[in-house]
Scaffold this motif. Structure first.
Motif, short mmCIF file in Angstrom:
data_model
loop_
_atom_site.label_atom_id
_atom_site.label_comp_id
_atom_site.label_asym_id
_atom_site.label_seq_id
_atom_site.Cartn_x
_atom_site.Cartn_y
_atom_site.Cartn_z
N UNK A 2 0.82 -1.21 0.00
CA UNK A 2 0.00 0.00 0.00
C UNK A 2 0.86 1.26 0.00
N UNK A 3 1.97 1.24 0.73
CA UNK A 3 2.84 2.41 0.76
C UNK A 3 3.54 2.63 -0.59
N UNK A 4 3.91 1.53 -1.25
CA UNK A 4 4.47 1.67 -2.60
C UNK A 4 3.43 2.30 -3.51
N UNK A 5 2.20 1.81 -3.45
CA UNK A 5 1.12 2.34 -4.29
C UNK A 5 0.88 3.82 -4.00
N UNK A 6 0.79 4.13 -2.73
CA UNK A 6 0.49 5.51 -2.32
C UNK A 6 1.60 6.47 -2.75
N UNK A 7 2.84 6.11 -2.46
CA UNK A 7 3.94 7.03 -2.72
C UNK A 7 4.16 7.23 -4.22
N UNK A 8 4.06 6.16 -5.00
CA UNK A 8 4.22 6.30 -6.45
C UNK A 8 3.09 7.11 -7.06
N UNK A 9 1.89 6.93 -6.56
CA UNK A 9 0.75 7.70 -7.08
C UNK A 9 0.92 9.18 -6.79
N UNK A 10 1.27 9.53 -5.57
CA UNK A 10 1.44 10.94 -5.22
C UNK A 10 2.61 11.57 -5.97
N UNK A 11 3.67 10.81 -6.17
CA UNK A 11 4.82 11.34 -6.89
C UNK A 11 4.48 11.58 -8.36
N UNK A 12 3.78 10.63 -8.97
CA UNK A 12 3.45 10.81 -10.40
C UNK A 12 2.43 11.92 -10.59
N UNK A 13 1.51 12.09 -9.64
CA UNK A 13 0.57 13.21 -9.73
C UNK A 13 1.33 14.53 -9.71
N UNK A 14 2.25 14.65 -8.78
CA UNK A 14 3.02 15.89 -8.67
C UNK A 14 3.78 16.18 -9.95
N UNK A 15 4.39 15.16 -10.53
CA UNK A 15 5.17 15.35 -11.75
C UNK A 15 4.29 15.82 -12.90
N UNK A 16 3.12 15.24 -13.05
CA UNK A 16 2.23 15.62 -14.16
C UNK A 16 1.72 17.05 -13.98
N UNK A 17 1.34 17.42 -12.75
CA UNK A 17 0.81 18.76 -12.54
C UNK A 17 1.88 19.82 -12.73
N UNK A 18 3.09 19.55 -12.26
CA UNK A 18 4.19 20.50 -12.42
C UNK A 18 4.50 20.69 -13.91
N UNK A 19 4.44 19.60 -14.67
CA UNK A 19 4.66 19.70 -16.11
C UNK A 19 3.59 20.55 -16.77
N UNK A 20 2.34 20.31 -16.42
CA UNK A 20 1.24 21.07 -17.00
C UNK A 20 1.34 22.55 -16.64
N UNK A 21 1.72 22.84 -15.42
CA UNK A 21 1.87 24.23 -15.00
C UNK A 21 2.95 24.94 -15.81
N UNK A 22 4.02 24.22 -16.17
CA UNK A 22 5.06 24.81 -17.01
C UNK A 22 4.48 25.30 -18.33
N UNK A 23 3.57 24.50 -18.90
CA UNK A 23 2.95 24.92 -20.17
C UNK A 23 1.98 26.07 -19.97
N UNK A 24 1.31 26.14 -18.82
CA UNK A 24 0.48 27.32 -18.55
C UNK A 24 1.32 28.59 -18.60
#
Length: 591
Positions: free
Chosen positions: A346-368
């Motif tokens: 569960x911790x692997x699932x949780x940590x990878x999910x939160x990390x990938x969410x952060x990466x995608x949002x930061x990337x999208x914000x760069x394009x904004x």
């Protein structure tokens, strides 16, 4: 029975604290946007996801779209859900206000898309591809085409589809054979396209296809590709629906997952030839299509986050509910969440999910910032950052989804292998995300060949320095950050070593980049995920009194990632440094 809940709190945290929402709100385009408004939008988008889309997820899986008499019939309930989607104004979320859009940042739109994809990935693909088509039309089409199509598409009254692939032209678009013959002020399009997601349906009165084709005497290869807008129904001068165009769905593919999303074989010009309108100039179609494709790639990364989050939520709920065995240290039988190995998963699932969410949002914000910042240099640097991160966000986040959805099934044990629990669907749906819009290998080659090498790694070097700056802040934050600090220092060192080793060698060895690219991409994604969680932990320490359960969980998740996930970067790095010799050593006939 598990019920999906929208992760609005974490989304809001990432947008505000990591993706710089407050900075975006200061740009002229977003001056009417504020964090409170965004939170309200996310809350309502989450309610729509939970209340309308999630209940249709299993129905779409069990009773997928079908093609009857050259027309796609979507899963029962999808049409009503889509009408609610349009009535709620959700399609217009990031759209240009000039054409009726709400004008919110793309990063906010990505967050909403994540919830819709988590609730029902098959449904979410339809507005996702429409948004990409809108971007391509707005960026490259004539004023006449924009005025005819954008308002209806931004409102969601019409949807869009991307038509690239042909039976002999999968990832190699240089060999596409669809033709476009000029006639009056339009072209006659002939050809067959495959793997066209939501290429046809009955939910709207029109579907707008963007189609790659060749004009007569066009140059060979990708230099001879043009882009055309081909509507399902022609549009009259007053904007009303006109005659049926010569474009039809021939069949839908029978797939491993996303059964509710029609993946169509589309026939253009089976009779008199489909009428299409040139986007931009002839022979520049592939460059134009990349506007749509890059938008789709980042959003597919978001889909990886979505299915990861859904799988994690269900696995955690099941682990809390499933009573079996006596965990070490406990005196009585209890829920399996008490067992250390279940906790590990569960911790692997949780940590990878939160990390990938952060990466995608930061990337999208760069394009904004790239699209709307006032300062030209700021736009240029932000675009470089967004382009550098896009293949990582897409490739790494979707590979993460394979691991997380598989672990979700594993947490369920034997019940995960039974379709009734739903855990298997997430694993099947996730599988396509590493394939469409460019496989992980294609993303990795793009990262190395087009993004890393184009400026000799300078933008990548700036990124590494930001990672180091975070480790410097952590180093004075106290002993509780020690493992996170050490992992970031080692991660930055690994990335610098890998880029420094690869760049001079890649120029003189054509096989080396392709052989090591995926391992490099995975190393970079792993380190950047750890970096963003590390930044989260610093912020959580400052805010912990505001919401102790949420922020303390943030800090623990970041530490777990540093201890259990970040070491993977070193292993990926060793694989990169081993080079390509053994990869290429066998003769073809030895396989």
């Amino acid at each position: 029975m598990f019920e999906y809940s929208a992760p609005v709190k974490d989304m809001s945290f990432v947008l505000n604290e990591l993706a710089g929402l407050s900075d975006l709100c200061e740009l002229p385009r977003f001056e009417e946007t504020n964090p409170e408004l965004v939170d309200t939008v996310l809350e309502e988008a989450g309610k729509f996801a939970v209340g309308v889309l999630a209940p249709l997820n299993t129905a779409g899986d069990l009773n997928g779209a079908q093609c009857v008499d050259n027309a796609v019939v979507e899963t029962a309930g999808f049409s009503q859900a889509y009408q609610q989607f349009v009535d709620g104004g959700w399609a217009a979320l990031p759209g240009n206000p000039e054409y009726g859009g709400m004008g919110l940042p793309e990063s906010v739109g990505l967050a909403a898309m994540e919830m819709w994809a988590a609730a029902n990935m098959s449904f979410g693909l339809c507005p996702m591809l429409s948004q990409g088509a809108i971007n391509a039309i707005e960026s490259h089409a004539s004023a006449s085409i924009k005025n005819t199509y954008l308002e209806k598409m931004i409102s969601g009254e019409w949807t869009g589809a991307m038509n690239l692939t042909e039976s002999d032209a999968g990832s190699d678009l240089a060999v596409i054979r669809s033709s476009a013959l000029p006639e009056k002020d339009y072209y006659r399009i002939n050809g067959t396209k495959i793997y066209i997601t939501w290429g046809d349906h009955q939910m709207t009165e029109n579907v707008v296809h963007l189609v790659l084709a060749r004009t007569p005497n066009a140059p060979e290869g990708v230099k001879g590709i043009s882009l055309f807008l081909v509507p399902k129904f022609l549009v009259n001068s007053d904007g009303s629906i006109g005659d049926r165009n010569d474009v039809y769905a021939v069949s839908v593919e029978h797939k491993l997952g996303i059964h509710g999303s029609p993946t169509c074989v589309m026939s253009f010009g089976e009779n008199e030839g489909a009428i299409g309108y040139l986007i931009g100039e002839e022979n520049k179609g592939l460059a134009y299509m990349f506007t749509m494709m890059n938008h789709a790639r980042l959003n597919v990364g978001g889909q990886g986050v979505a299915v990861s989050d859904r799988a994690y939520q269900q696995a955690a709920a099941y682990a809390k509910d499933r009573v079996q065995g006596q965990a070490p240290g406990d005196r009585e039988k209890g829920s399996i969440i008490r067992h250390p190995d279940v906790r590990r998963m569960l911790m692997v699932m949780r940590s990878l999910t939160e990390a990938s969410r952060a990466l995608c949002y930061v990337t999208s914000s760069a394009f904004d910032h790239a699209h709307h910042a006032v300062d030209k240099q700021e736009r240029t640097l932000a675009n470089f950052r967004g382009e550098l991160l896009t293949p990582i966000a897409k490739g790494w986040s979707t590979e993460v989804a394979q691991e997380v959805s598989s672990l979700g099934l594993q947490v369920h044990g034997g019940m995960g292998f039974i379709e009734e629990t739903g855990a298997a669907q997430f694993m099947r749906d996730a599988r396509i995300t590493t394939i469409y819009e460019g496989t992980t290998g294609i993303q990795a080659n793009d990262f190395v060949g087009r993004k890393l090498m184009r400026d000799e790694g300078r933008e990548f070097g700036r990124l590494i320095e930001e990672v180091r700056a975070t480790s410097d802040l952590l180093s004075v934050g106290g002993a509780e950050f020690s493992t996170i600090t050490a992992s970031l220092i080692e991660g930055a060192k690994t990335l610098e070593e890998l880029s420094g080793w690869l760049l001079p060698r890649a120029k003189n060895n054509q096989q080396l980049p392709g052989a090591v690219a995926v391992n490099l991409l995975m190393a970079v994604g792993t380190v950047l995920g750890g970096w963003l969680l590390a930044k989260s932990s610093l912020i959580a320490k400052e805010k912990i009194q505001e919401d102790e359960p949420f922020y303390s969980a943030k800090m623990v998740t970041a530490r777990f990632y540093a201890e259990q996930i970040m070491p993977r970067a070193g292993a990926y790095g060793k694989a990169v440094l081993s080079g390509h010799d053994s990869t290429m050593a066998l003769r073809d006939d030895q396989f």
